[in-house]
Design a protein around this motif. Structure first.
Motif: not given
Length: 231
Positions: A30-31, A53, A66, A69-70, A90
């Protein structure tokens, strides 16, 4: 720590996955959140399909991920013994901590666990942290084959203002020191007055004796003793 430790839908989870050479295993991200993959041996190298990303960091046997971006991609992690393959995904669902094991090892552990069913107790103990939060210890699950305990609690905002839980901690303590091998996950990051959230503490106990469950928030501390009879 466990074969599968689901927490709550749309909240971070702590789980163990079995990986082999037949398929790529999904990891949920998750962002704005970091996910840690914990391996039985130290990762030596990673190959990520879309490296622009994702932020990656090595910490002993852990790989912290981490998303930036999605964007979904594949990830290969090389250790001294094996190569692990994952699909990074994500979205809303995400993993806090993932214990990575080879699938055959997980199947053996599952067989041991089936021979020793989970024990469950309901302490129904509660304590306050200052004037804003109340913690109720609702349930303790023990998995004898793994020496694993799951402590499920509910945190309630008893104050008059919204509570941002970024600084909230919950830990198992004995003689003033935090026990080793424990992780926690919480359902919500903020609570409106009167609102509640669930929190799960996952720990491996080296000895079956009383310990103190201690929580801290905004400089205040609350605690309760979890007796041997609940373990």
């Amino acid at each position: 720590m466990a074969l599968l430790i689901p927490v709550w839908v749309h909240a971070g989870s702590v789980r163990t996955i079995g990986v082999n050479n037949d398929s790529m295993t999904p990891i949920y991200l998750r962002l704005g959140k970091s996910t840690v993959l914990r391996f039985p041996d130290k990762p030596r190298k990673v190959v990520v399909g879309n490296q622009n990303y994702y932020g990656l960091e090595f910490i002993e046997n852990d790989l912290a991920i981490q998303p930036l971006g999605a964007v979904s991609t594949n990830l290969f992690v090389y250790t001294e013994r094996r190569t692990y393959g994952f699909i990074l995904t994500p979205g809303e669902r995400y993993d806090d901590l993932v214990f990575v094991r080879w699938k055959s090892d997980v199947e053996k552990a599952q067989a041991r666990e089936a021979a020793q069913p989970v024990r469950e107790s309901r302490p129904n103990l509660s304590f306050k942290i200052g004037k804003q939060l109340k913690v109720t210890i609702e349930k303790v699950k023990a998995q004898p084959a793994l020496g694993l305990h799951l402590v499920d609690s509910v945190v309630e905002n008893t104050g008059k203002a919204e509570a941002a839980l970024a600084g909230f901690t919950i830990r198992a303590m004995r003689q003033g020191k935090a026990l080793d091998k424990q992780e926690s996950a919480m359902e919500k990051d903020r609570l409106k007055p009167g609102e509640k959230t669930k929190v799960r503490l996952v720990l491996r106990l080296d000895q079956k004796t009383d310990f103190t469950l201690e929580s801290k928030f905004n400089g205040e501390t609350g605690k309760a003793i979890l007796g041997r009879k609940f373990l």
